[in-house]
Design a protein around this motif. Sequence first.
Motif, PDB file in Angstrom:
ATOM      1  N   ASP A 273     -49.799 -39.324 -15.709  1.00 52.68           N
ATOM      2  CA  ASP A 273     -51.035 -38.628 -15.295  1.00 52.68           C
ATOM      3  C   ASP A 273     -52.117 -39.394 -14.590  1.00 52.68           C
ATOM      4  O   ASP A 273     -52.771 -39.091 -13.736  1.00 52.68           O
ATOM      5  N   ASP A 274     -51.993 -40.738 -15.039  1.00 48.57           N
ATOM      6  CA  ASP A 274     -52.933 -41.767 -14.394  1.00 48.57           C
ATOM      7  C   ASP A 274     -52.706 -42.644 -12.996  1.00 48.57           C
ATOM      8  O   ASP A 274     -53.035 -43.707 -12.843  1.00 48.57           O
ATOM      9  N   ALA A 275     -51.403 -42.314 -12.703  1.00 45.49           N
ATOM     10  CA  ALA A 275     -50.751 -42.939 -11.674  1.00 45.49           C
ATOM     11  C   ALA A 275     -51.409 -42.817 -10.268  1.00 45.49           C
ATOM     12  O   ALA A 275     -52.110 -41.656 -10.286  1.00 45.49           O
ATOM     13  N   ASP A 276     -51.400 -43.665  -9.431  1.00 46.99           N
ATOM     14  CA  ASP A 276     -51.859 -43.410  -8.097  1.00 46.99           C
ATOM     15  C   ASP A 276     -50.705 -42.779  -7.184  1.00 46.99           C
ATOM     16  O   ASP A 276     -49.699 -43.201  -7.063  1.00 46.99           O
ATOM     17  N   ILE A 277     -50.918 -41.374  -7.085  1.00 47.22           N
ATOM     18  CA  ILE A 277     -49.926 -40.439  -6.553  1.00 47.22           C
ATOM     19  C   ILE A 277     -49.333 -40.729  -5.524  1.00 47.22           C
ATOM     20  O   ILE A 277     -48.084 -41.004  -5.068  1.00 47.22           O
ATOM     21  N   ASP A 278     -50.156 -41.139  -4.476  1.00 44.29           N
ATOM     22  CA  ASP A 278     -49.774 -41.372  -2.912  1.00 44.29           C
ATOM     23  C   ASP A 278     -48.922 -42.859  -2.971  1.00 44.29           C
ATOM     24  O   ASP A 278     -47.736 -42.752  -2.299  1.00 44.29           O
ATOM     25  N   THR A 279     -49.366 -43.626  -3.728  1.00 41.55           N
ATOM     26  CA  THR A 279     -48.553 -44.949  -3.925  1.00 41.55           C
ATOM     27  C   THR A 279     -47.262 -44.700  -4.442  1.00 41.55           C
ATOM     28  O   THR A 279     -46.103 -45.380  -4.054  1.00 41.55           O
ATOM     29  N   ALA A 280     -47.273 -43.876  -5.622  1.00 39.77           N
ATOM     30  CA  ALA A 280     -45.967 -43.541  -6.315  1.00 39.77           C
ATOM     31  C   ALA A 280     -44.766 -42.798  -5.119  1.00 39.77           C
ATOM     32  O   ALA A 280     -43.643 -43.106  -5.332  1.00 39.77           O
ATOM     33  N   ALA A 281     -45.597 -41.870  -4.599  1.00 39.83           N
ATOM     34  CA  ALA A 281     -44.675 -41.021  -3.799  1.00 39.83           C
ATOM     35  C   ALA A 281     -44.052 -41.917  -2.695  1.00 39.83           C
ATOM     36  O   ALA A 281     -42.930 -41.909  -2.287  1.00 39.83           O
ATOM     37  N   GLN A 282     -44.712 -42.752  -1.966  1.00 42.81           N
ATOM     38  CA  GLN A 282     -44.245 -43.773  -0.956  1.00 42.81           C
ATOM     39  C   GLN A 282     -43.336 -44.596  -1.406  1.00 42.81           C
ATOM     40  O   GLN A 282     -42.377 -44.865  -0.757  1.00 42.81           O
ATOM     41  N   ALA A 283     -43.583 -45.314  -2.584  1.00 42.99           N
ATOM     42  CA  ALA A 283     -42.600 -46.102  -3.354  1.00 42.99           C
ATOM     43  C   ALA A 283     -41.357 -45.500  -3.554  1.00 42.99           C
ATOM     44  O   ALA A 283     -40.323 -45.883  -3.371  1.00 42.99           O
ATOM     45  N   CYS A 284     -41.427 -44.296  -4.257  1.00 42.12           N
ATOM     46  CA  CYS A 284     -40.151 -43.509  -4.712  1.00 42.12           C
ATOM     47  C   CYS A 284     -39.446 -43.028  -3.451  1.00 42.12           C
ATOM     48  O   CYS A 284     -37.939 -43.078  -3.498  1.00 42.12           O
ATOM     49  N   ALA A 285     -39.920 -42.591  -2.265  1.00 38.48           N
ATOM     50  CA  ALA A 285     -39.284 -42.419  -1.024  1.00 38.48           C
ATOM     51  C   ALA A 285     -38.516 -43.343  -0.482  1.00 38.48           C
ATOM     52  O   ALA A 285     -37.341 -43.264  -0.117  1.00 38.48           O
ATOM     53  N   SER A 286     -39.145 -44.567  -0.353  1.00 36.94           N
ATOM     54  CA  SER A 286     -38.540 -45.836   0.108  1.00 36.94           C
ATOM     55  C   SER A 286     -37.388 -46.368  -0.823  1.00 36.94           C
ATOM     56  O   SER A 286     -36.183 -46.484  -0.200  1.00 36.94           O
ATOM     57  N   GLY A 287     -37.588 -46.187  -2.188  1.00 37.42           N
ATOM     58  CA  GLY A 287     -36.760 -46.498  -3.000  1.00 37.42           C
ATOM     59  C   GLY A 287     -35.364 -45.545  -3.289  1.00 37.42           C
ATOM     60  O   GLY A 287     -34.250 -46.080  -3.558  1.00 37.42           O
ATOM     61  N   ALA A 288     -35.751 -44.410  -2.882  1.00 32.69           N
ATOM     62  CA  ALA A 288     -34.759 -43.271  -3.142  1.00 32.69           C
ATOM     63  C   ALA A 288     -33.795 -43.394  -1.794  1.00 32.69           C
ATOM     64  O   ALA A 288     -32.432 -43.246  -1.838  1.00 32.69           O
ATOM     65  N   PHE A 289     -34.526 -43.419  -0.644  1.00 30.89           N
ATOM     66  CA  PHE A 289     -33.652 -43.032   0.635  1.00 30.89           C
ATOM     67  C   PHE A 289     -33.187 -44.522   1.398  1.00 30.89           C
ATOM     68  O   PHE A 289     -32.659 -44.293   2.426  1.00 30.89           O
ATOM     69  N   GLY A 290     -33.735 -45.543   1.235  1.00 28.61           N
ATOM     70  CA  GLY A 290     -33.289 -46.644   1.934  1.00 28.61           C
ATOM     71  C   GLY A 290     -31.712 -47.131   1.753  1.00 28.61           C
ATOM     72  O   GLY A 290     -31.208 -46.608   0.515  1.00 28.61           O
ATOM     73  N   ALA A 291     -31.162 -47.328   2.694  1.00 33.39           N
ATOM     74  CA  ALA A 291     -29.772 -47.627   2.786  1.00 33.39           C
ATOM     75  C   ALA A 291     -28.953 -46.250   2.496  1.00 33.39           C
ATOM     76  O   ALA A 291     -27.906 -45.945   2.057  1.00 33.39           O
ATOM     77  N   ALA A 292     -29.531 -45.255   3.287  1.00 36.43           N
ATOM     78  CA  ALA A 292     -28.972 -43.680   2.877  1.00 36.43           C
ATOM     79  C   ALA A 292     -28.747 -43.413   1.505  1.00 36.43           C
ATOM     80  O   ALA A 292     -27.648 -42.808   1.128  1.00 36.43           O
ATOM     81  N   GLY A 293     -29.727 -44.009   0.459  1.00 43.16           N
ATOM     82  CA  GLY A 293     -29.329 -43.947  -0.910  1.00 43.16           C
ATOM     83  C   GLY A 293     -28.162 -44.533  -1.437  1.00 43.16           C
ATOM     84  O   GLY A 293     -28.119 -44.466  -2.737  1.00 43.16           O
ATOM     85  N   GLN A 294     -27.740 -45.420  -0.829  1.00 48.89           N
ATOM     86  CA  GLN A 294     -26.323 -45.918  -1.260  1.00 48.89           C
ATOM     87  C   GLN A 294     -26.740 -47.444  -1.806  1.00 48.89           C
ATOM     88  O   GLN A 294     -26.399 -48.507  -1.170  1.00 48.89           O
ATOM     89  N   ASN A 295     -27.495 -47.154  -2.922  1.00 44.82           N
ATOM     90  CA  ASN A 295     -28.201 -48.432  -3.704  1.00 44.82           C
ATOM     91  C   ASN A 295     -27.928 -48.070  -5.154  1.00 44.82           C
ATOM     92  O   ASN A 295     -28.466 -47.267  -5.800  1.00 44.82           O
ATOM     93  N   CYS A 296     -27.414 -49.312  -5.798  1.00 40.96           N
ATOM     94  CA  CYS A 296     -27.065 -48.809  -7.399  1.00 40.96           C
ATOM     95  C   CYS A 296     -28.305 -49.016  -8.090  1.00 40.96           C
ATOM     96  O   CYS A 296     -28.546 -48.558  -9.065  1.00 40.96           O
TER      97      CYS A 296
END
Length: 488
Positions: A273-296
């Motif tokens: 609840d004390d996270a920077d929401i925009d930073t977290a969302a941007q990082a999660c989107a990049s980390g989830a969908f980079g390489a079309a999600g084909q990432n262990c």
Amino acid sequence: MSLALRQVVTPVPAETGRTLLIGAGWETAAETMTVRNPFTGDVLGEAACAGVEHAERAVASAVLGAELMRDLSTGARSRILHAAAAALEADAARFAAAITAETGKPVRSATREVARAVNTLRLSAEEAVRLAGETIAFDSFPGGETRSGHYVHEPLGVIVAITPFNDPLNLICHKVGPALAVGNAVVLKPAEQAPLVAVMLAKLLLAAGLPEGALNLLTGRGCDFGDALTGHEDVAMVSFTGGAGVGQAICRSAGMKRVAMELGGNGPVIVMDDADIDTAAQACASGAFGAAGQNCIGVQRIYVHESVHDAFRDAMVAATNALTVGDPTDPATDIGPMIDLQQAERILTWTREAVAQGATLLTGGERVGALVRPTLLADVPEAAKVSCEEAFGPVVSLFRFSDVDEAIDAANRAEYAIHAAIFTGSLRHARHAARRLRVAGVMINDSTDYRLDAMPFGGAGRGNMGREGVRFAVREMSQTKVVCFHDA
């Protein structure tokens, strides 16, 4: 975000099928397989399909190559690897184009992969001259007063390296680089979907001065010769990155030899609840969908504190929809195709199953060819495949939590684990999560998909064995020898 197919192809020099490297010569086989661009379907070349006879000859060649590598000084091994790194850096654009054409990885990501591979080879070159032993205090125990000595690290012999398609260059370097640094010889089996980049790298390493037989390359289908290769009595170690099913088969065939395995993950992220929401969302989107999600180590499950869940959900939807999906040769593209139509359809099937079980589709869930629109789900049942299995595709699930230990317990339920992450402004929460998360790496205020090629890397779940990361792989691929002098 457009899913339109723009027919742009970066040419890769077509191979004639002479993709088997055994000893000093390139060979073809009675059967070849066609390598296609997953975005356009265009033919990139032909790869030879090795068989049992090729595997046996490759190991025999590597046995001789291992003797030559053992006799090389550490300085000579280091110079070869430095030369290979320099040649790869000079040819970076061609290698990046080949990665993009063969796997569909966007060219920006492919360019980063080449840069990382250069770094991996340089790290390997540096470790070649750092592999030193220590003196041993034999006189520390009664009876050893007249003894002195030391230990050294020596090569194992023949290493079989089996690599996946999602990082077709750098993951090869993570196995081949440390193996050669120690003084081993390698038999390399690259992914069926991406053999041509491996051929390019092998030619570069030979030009850098590798002795004959130090590197052997077998393209083709693992089911045709895998058991003969991994079970061969002259193979000292098998290093494998890939799926659990294949990993189990390798363990059965390998028998009593050293095995290193990284079998995938199901990356959990905790958003406090004390996270920077925009930073977290941007990082999660990049980390989830980079390489079309084909990432262990990609983001797959996101646990969000109930007080910020809706704000994060909206930010995550916005970040996901801002990604550009399309032609991987376009520098503006964030997400290219999955490796083939079969995998793209599998992800959509898993998504539909989750929705049928009660999940809410927030965005995505569509495909054109092998392009899958990044998909975000909420209210996902724990038993849904997209939640409890490794998705290895562009789909992410959101969950609510009220207590951090509740989120940690949920994150720990996956059978396979590599990295986890937590976004928080609290050092106490960060340290608590780092202690309790049962994974091999915890990223604080960063995505699960961050990896430095020098750090230890591997899995923490069932079946995962050993560590990569150059310095750590060097230790896995060597053995100690004690030398003791009795002065009496």
